[in-house]
Scaffold this motif. Structure first.
Motif, PDB file in Angstrom:
ATOM      1  N   TYR A  11       0.692  -1.111  -0.105  1.00 40.09           N
ATOM      2  CA  TYR A  11       0.125   0.109   0.004  1.00 40.09           C
ATOM      3  C   TYR A  11       0.850   1.227  -0.009  1.00 40.09           C
ATOM      4  N   GLN A  12       2.035   1.043   0.019  1.00 44.25           N
ATOM      5  CA  GLN A  12       2.937   2.271   0.210  1.00 44.25           C
ATOM      6  C   GLN A  12       3.330   2.557  -1.156  1.00 44.25           C
ATOM      7  N   LYS A  13       2.758   3.673  -1.926  1.00 44.99           N
ATOM      8  CA  LYS A  13       2.475   3.964  -3.357  1.00 44.99           C
ATOM      9  C   LYS A  13       3.149   5.391  -3.435  1.00 44.99           C
ATOM     10  N   LEU A  14       3.227   5.956  -2.300  1.00 47.52           N
ATOM     11  CA  LEU A  14       3.681   7.591  -2.632  1.00 47.52           C
ATOM     12  C   LEU A  14       4.959   7.865  -2.246  1.00 47.52           C
ATOM     13  N   ASN A  15       5.731   8.598  -3.284  1.00 49.93           N
ATOM     14  CA  ASN A  15       7.159   9.214  -2.965  1.00 49.93           C
ATOM     15  C   ASN A  15       7.056  10.447  -2.645  1.00 49.93           C
ATOM     16  N   THR A  16       8.101  11.119  -2.345  1.00 46.84           N
ATOM     17  CA  THR A  16       8.104  12.744  -2.021  1.00 46.84           C
ATOM     18  C   THR A  16       7.625  13.351  -3.374  1.00 46.84           C
ATOM     19  N   LEU A  17       7.615  12.978  -4.517  1.00 46.76           N
ATOM     20  CA  LEU A  17       7.189  13.986  -5.492  1.00 46.76           C
ATOM     21  C   LEU A  17       5.777  13.977  -5.406  1.00 46.76           C
TER      22      LEU A  17
END
Length: 245
Positions: A11-17
């Motif tokens: 579920y960890q799909k988001l990076n800093t961008l």
């Protein structure tokens, strides 16, 4: 880098961008509502009567401000991530200071309709104080007699200078720093400084649970420049609307 007490990796799909884009978009929505809809349209029309078009617009304004609450916890979180990944913490602090100064006039114009409003300072100063706090806390980690008083001074400074979100914003950055490797507790305890902003602010916190610890490419100075530029543009737009141009 793996984080303890995190949600499942799938579920960890988001990076800093991704986080930055969400933060900037919701910030723009928030400031558009305040600088343009509220200052240019609603204020000249007060008092508002229920059931009128203006009152409907007011409700829409409140909705947009709620959406805008998503941005601040993300920005505080990214300050901590930047602290751990930047090549130069000193340059990082200087950038926040410079853009805080540059943004003050656009901020005051857009929000308070004045070239200078000393009673309230823009969010760059809150982020700067938060960065200085976690920096000194790590630098003096074996000298509590310096750590604690200096932390108190920096937290108090946010309230003394009336920076955006005040001492609670600085405290939020500090909590994110202390719980940096414990993602779920980091988010849970991070809610308390902005408890009065619930439930609107909750979305910003929940998005942090989806962070995968990876950096995304985002033009460094574009992010800083967006703040003063969009405030100035919104101020000009509000002036045009107010004058019927």
């Amino acid at each position: 880098m793996p984080f303890r007490y995190n949600i499942p990796e799938k579920y960890q799909k988001l990076n800093t961008l991704h986080l930055k884009v969400i933060a900037y978009v919701t910030m723009l929505i928030d400031h558009f509502a305040l600088a343009v809809i509220y200052n240019a349209i609603l204020v000249p029309s007060f008092p508002l009567k229920k059931g009128t078009d203006m009152y409907t617009l007011y409700l829409f304004y409140r909705f947009l401000r709620g959406v805008g609450r998503t941005a601040f916890p993300i920005f505080c979180f990214l300050i901590v991530e930047g602290f751990f990944h930047t090549r130069s913490r000193a340059k990082y602090a200087v950038r926040l200071l410079i853009f805080g100064i540059v943004s003050e006039v656009p901020f005051d114009l857009a929000i308070f309709r004045k070239y200078y409003y000393p009673e309230y300072q823009n969010v760059f100063f809150t982020l700067l104080l938060g960065l200085l706090l976690i920096w000194e806390w790590e630098h003096f980690k074996n000298k509590w007699y310096i750590q604690i008083p200096l932390a108190g001074i920096l937290i108090y400074a946010a309230e003394f200078f009336n920076t955006d979100y005040g001492w609670l914003g600085v405290l939020l950055i500090f909590i994110f720093y202390l719980l940096h490797e414990w993602r779920t507790p980091q988010v849970f305890f991070g809610i308390f400084p902005l408890f009065n902003e619930l439930p609107a602010v909750l979305v910003g916190y929940l998005l942090l649970l989806l962070y995968n610890g990876k950096r995304g490419r985002f033009p460094k100075y574009l992010g800083y420049a967006i703040y003063p530029v969009h405030l100035l543009l919104f101020y000009l737009l509000s002036v045009c609307l107010h004058n019927g141009v």
